[in-house]
Motif scaffolding. Structure first.
Motif, PDB file in Angstrom:
ATOM      1  N   LEU A 167       0.824  -1.213   0.000  1.00 25.25           N
ATOM      2  CA  LEU A 167       0.000   0.000   0.000  1.00 25.25           C
ATOM      3  C   LEU A 167       0.855   1.260   0.000  1.00 25.25           C
ATOM      4  O   LEU A 167       0.343   2.366  -0.124  1.00 25.25           O
ATOM      5  N   LEU A 168       2.166   1.077   0.143  1.00 25.83           N
ATOM      6  CA  LEU A 168       3.054   2.223   0.324  1.00 25.83           C
ATOM      7  C   LEU A 168       2.980   3.203  -0.850  1.00 25.83           C
ATOM      8  O   LEU A 168       2.918   4.416  -0.665  1.00 25.83           O
ATOM      9  N   ARG A 169       2.970   2.671  -2.063  1.00 24.88           N
ATOM     10  CA  ARG A 169       2.982   3.526  -3.248  1.00 24.88           C
ATOM     11  C   ARG A 169       1.741   4.423  -3.275  1.00 24.88           C
ATOM     12  O   ARG A 169       1.849   5.633  -3.477  1.00 24.88           O
ATOM     13  N   ASP A 170       0.580   3.818  -3.049  1.00 20.52           N
ATOM     14  CA  ASP A 170      -0.656   4.595  -3.107  1.00 20.52           C
ATOM     15  C   ASP A 170      -0.743   5.597  -1.965  1.00 20.52           C
ATOM     16  O   ASP A 170      -1.224   6.712  -2.131  1.00 20.52           O
ATOM     17  N   ARG A 171      -0.258   5.161  -0.788  1.00 22.66           N
ATOM     18  CA  ARG A 171      -0.284   6.088   0.349  1.00 22.66           C
ATOM     19  C   ARG A 171       0.624   7.285   0.086  1.00 22.66           C
ATOM     20  O   ARG A 171       0.274   8.428   0.410  1.00 22.66           O
ATOM     21  N   ALA A 172       1.786   7.011  -0.491  1.00 23.95           N
ATOM     22  CA  ALA A 172       2.722   8.106  -0.784  1.00 23.95           C
ATOM     23  C   ALA A 172       2.106   9.062  -1.799  1.00 23.95           C
ATOM     24  O   ALA A 172       2.205  10.287  -1.657  1.00 23.95           O
ATOM     25  N   LYS A 173       1.457   8.505  -2.813  1.00 20.45           N
ATOM     26  CA  LYS A 173       0.836   9.358  -3.832  1.00 20.45           C
ATOM     27  C   LYS A 173      -0.248  10.233  -3.217  1.00 20.45           C
ATOM     28  O   LYS A 173      -0.354  11.424  -3.508  1.00 20.45           O
ATOM     29  N   GLU A 174      -1.059   9.599  -2.361  1.00 15.89           N
ATOM     30  CA  GLU A 174      -2.137  10.347  -1.727  1.00 15.89           C
ATOM     31  C   GLU A 174      -1.579  11.445  -0.840  1.00 15.89           C
ATOM     32  O   GLU A 174      -2.086  12.570  -0.810  1.00 15.89           O
ATOM     33  N   PHE A 175      -0.482  11.110  -0.152  1.00 16.63           N
ATOM     34  CA  PHE A 175       0.129  12.091   0.730  1.00 16.63           C
ATOM     35  C   PHE A 175       0.656  13.297  -0.064  1.00 16.63           C
ATOM     36  O   PHE A 175       0.451  14.446   0.324  1.00 16.63           O
ATOM     37  N   ILE A 176       1.301  13.032  -1.175  1.00 13.40           N
ATOM     38  CA  ILE A 176       1.921  14.131  -1.935  1.00 13.40           C
ATOM     39  C   ILE A 176       0.848  15.032  -2.544  1.00 13.40           C
ATOM     40  O   ILE A 176       0.894  16.254  -2.423  1.00 13.40           O
ATOM     41  N   LEU A 177      -0.125  14.425  -3.185  1.00 16.40           N
ATOM     42  CA  LEU A 177      -1.146  15.220  -3.881  1.00 16.40           C
ATOM     43  C   LEU A 177      -2.196  15.784  -2.931  1.00 16.40           C
ATOM     44  O   LEU A 177      -2.653  16.910  -3.081  1.00 16.40           O
ATOM     45  N   ASN A 228      12.106   1.797  -4.174  1.00 17.59           N
ATOM     46  CA  ASN A 228      11.475   1.607  -5.480  1.00 17.59           C
ATOM     47  C   ASN A 228      10.010   2.053  -5.450  1.00 17.59           C
ATOM     48  O   ASN A 228       9.531   2.718  -6.365  1.00 17.59           O
ATOM     49  N   GLU A 229       9.315   1.703  -4.369  1.00 17.02           N
ATOM     50  CA  GLU A 229       7.911   2.085  -4.256  1.00 17.02           C
ATOM     51  C   GLU A 229       7.764   3.605  -4.181  1.00 17.02           C
ATOM     52  O   GLU A 229       6.881   4.192  -4.806  1.00 17.02           O
ATOM     53  N   LEU A 230       8.644   4.234  -3.402  1.00 16.34           N
ATOM     54  CA  LEU A 230       8.566   5.688  -3.258  1.00 16.34           C
ATOM     55  C   LEU A 230       8.891   6.375  -4.579  1.00 16.34           C
ATOM     56  O   LEU A 230       8.230   7.336  -4.984  1.00 16.34           O
ATOM     57  N   LYS A 231       9.906   5.855  -5.257  1.00 14.11           N
ATOM     58  CA  LYS A 231      10.269   6.400  -6.571  1.00 14.11           C
ATOM     59  C   LYS A 231       9.101   6.197  -7.555  1.00 14.11           C
ATOM     60  O   LYS A 231       8.772   7.080  -8.344  1.00 14.11           O
ATOM     61  N   ALA A 232       8.482   5.032  -7.454  1.00 16.33           N
ATOM     62  CA  ALA A 232       7.359   4.721  -8.350  1.00 16.33           C
ATOM     63  C   ALA A 232       6.210   5.685  -8.122  1.00 16.33           C
ATOM     64  O   ALA A 232       5.535   6.100  -9.072  1.00 16.33           O
ATOM     65  N   ALA A 233       5.991   6.054  -6.845  1.00 16.69           N
ATOM     66  CA  ALA A 233       4.928   7.011  -6.543  1.00 16.69           C
ATOM     67  C   ALA A 233       5.173   8.306  -7.296  1.00 16.69           C
ATOM     68  O   ALA A 233       4.267   8.846  -7.942  1.00 16.69           O
ATOM     69  N   TYR A 234       6.419   8.793  -7.232  1.00 14.71           N
ATOM     70  CA  TYR A 234       6.742  10.036  -7.944  1.00 14.71           C
ATOM     71  C   TYR A 234       6.651   9.847  -9.451  1.00 14.71           C
ATOM     72  O   TYR A 234       6.118  10.705 -10.155  1.00 14.71           O
ATOM     73  N   ASP A 235       7.140   8.724  -9.952  1.00 13.11           N
ATOM     74  CA  ASP A 235       7.088   8.479 -11.395  1.00 13.11           C
ATOM     75  C   ASP A 235       5.647   8.494 -11.892  1.00 13.11           C
ATOM     76  O   ASP A 235       5.342   9.046 -12.949  1.00 13.11           O
ATOM     77  N   GLU A 236       4.758   7.889 -11.106  1.00 13.84           N
ATOM     78  CA  GLU A 236       3.358   7.843 -11.524  1.00 13.84           C
ATOM     79  C   GLU A 236       2.719   9.222 -11.466  1.00 13.84           C
ATOM     80  O   GLU A 236       1.932   9.597 -12.333  1.00 13.84           O
ATOM     81  N   LEU A 237       3.085   9.988 -10.430  1.00 16.55           N
ATOM     82  CA  LEU A 237       2.541  11.345 -10.329  1.00 16.55           C
ATOM     83  C   LEU A 237       3.028  12.213 -11.485  1.00 16.55           C
ATOM     84  O   LEU A 237       2.274  13.009 -12.049  1.00 16.55           O
TER      85      LEU A 237
END
Lengths: 179, 163
Positions: free
Chosen positions: A82-92, A127-136
């Motif tokens: 869930l880390l990737r989605d949580r990070a994305k939600e946190f940033i945006l 990788n998950e954190l980087k992926a969050a940024y890449d997806e954003l």
């Protein structure tokens, strides 16, 4: 007498053998997959301790991996899937929640590990954190230019990254676990 | 008709192998082009971890590689089984100094204008702990080599769904 003969043809039969030999040599020495990896920009070294500026807590997304390879996100045990989605939600912070970042430019992801943490787990989290940024970035690029982030020219990439800057700070690791 | 019959009377025709060298050469050229020569002797066991957000290292001449892993069988008697750092073809003893020296040596081979583009690829075994990796990172930071690539292999079963 001998001069009357037609010039003999060169026997090309052994050509295949020679080529085979070379082929086998290159087969053995080949490593097809080129070097790939996660690019990281390290912070410059300074002997002074870091500035203890107090950050607004809502803007910090702290990720901790301890020596037992447990994952703690904002102080609570978390699931890596869930880390990737949580990070994305946190940033945006699309819903403007008061406990998530004010805006993407203020968001800071803080990653901390122990000296005993397994390297592959660290890479997985990174990788998950980087992926969050890449997806954003990809989403932002679609919004701003209507094309994929990877196809953008450098200037436009910079513009996308200015909207959502990658701020991933790594704290000095703790020293509890066995190495 | 009689023309064909005549031929059939002969022994079975041989398959022409004259194009075989061409086929082999084609394969040969393919492998020559994709080949990356193994550089030096690997003294540590490295199986890189898996990841998805990978970036390909384009310019080989701008990349230097630091290996981290357990010494291979041959060297375990001398160096033990604890993870070690390999630079070029030697084990590093004093990390900070050796890495600085290693980076300087590599810089000599690179055009001065391109010094800022040098990337250090950390090839660490998935099984090592962060302690030794952190030490290498600290040494790199002290040597002002900040562009780093954690070498990883593409993960096939958890591909990126967002992109």
């Amino acid at each position: 007498m001998a001069r009357k003969r037609e010039s003999p043809e060169v026997n090309a039969g052994s050509m295949a053998d020679i080529a085979f030999l070379l082929l086998i040599f290159f087969l053995v020495t080949t490593t097809i997959d080129a070097d790939k990896g996660i690019m990281v920009q390290l912070p410059p070294w300074s002997d002074e301790p870091p500035d203890p500026t107090q950050l607004n807590e809502r803007n910090v997304f702290s990720v901790l991996i301890n020596a037992n390879d447990d994952l703690l996100v904002r102080g609570e045990p978390a699931d890596i899937d869930l880390l990737r989605d949580r990070a994305k939600e946190f940033i945006l912070n699309p819903q403007g929640r008061p406990d998530l970042s004010e805006k993407p430019t203020k968001a800071i992801i803080s990653l901390k590990n122990d000296r005993g943490t397994q390297y592959d787990l660290y890479i997985e989290v990174y990788n998950e954190l980087k992926a969050a940024y890449d997806e954003l970035w990809e989403e932002q690029s679609q919004k701003m230019y209507g094309t994929s982030y990877e196809d953008l020219p450098t200037d436009n990439k910079k513009a996308v990254r200015a909207v959502i800057p990658l701020v991933l700070s790594e704290a000095e690791p703790t020293d509890f676990g066995d190495e | 008709m009689s023309h064909f019959k005549k031929k059939r009377g002969n022994s079975t025709p041989k398959i022409s192998t004259s194009s075989l060298p061409d086929i082999i050469f084609m394969l040969l050229f393919f492998f020559m082009v994709v080949t990356v020569m193994r550089e030096g002797e690997r003294k540590v066991q490295v199986t890189v971890p898996q990841a998805t957000q990978l970036i390909k290292l384009e310019k080989k001449s701008l990349v230097n590689t630091v290996y981290i892993g357990k010494p291979i069988k041959k060297y375990q008697e001398i160096y033990g089984t604890q993870p070690r750092v390999q630079l070029d073809d030697k084990f590093a003893k004093n990390l900070d100094g050796d890495i600085a020296l290693f980076l300087e040596k590599h810089k000599l081979k690179v055009n001065e204008q391109l010094h800022g583009a040098i990337i250090t690829s950390i090839k660490a075994d998935a099984g090592v702990t962060m302690g030794i990796v952190t030490d290498v990172k600290t040494a790199l930071r002290k040597a002002n080599q900040l562009k780093v690539n954690y070498s990883a292999s593409p993960n096939t079963d958890r591909m990126n769904t967002g992109l």
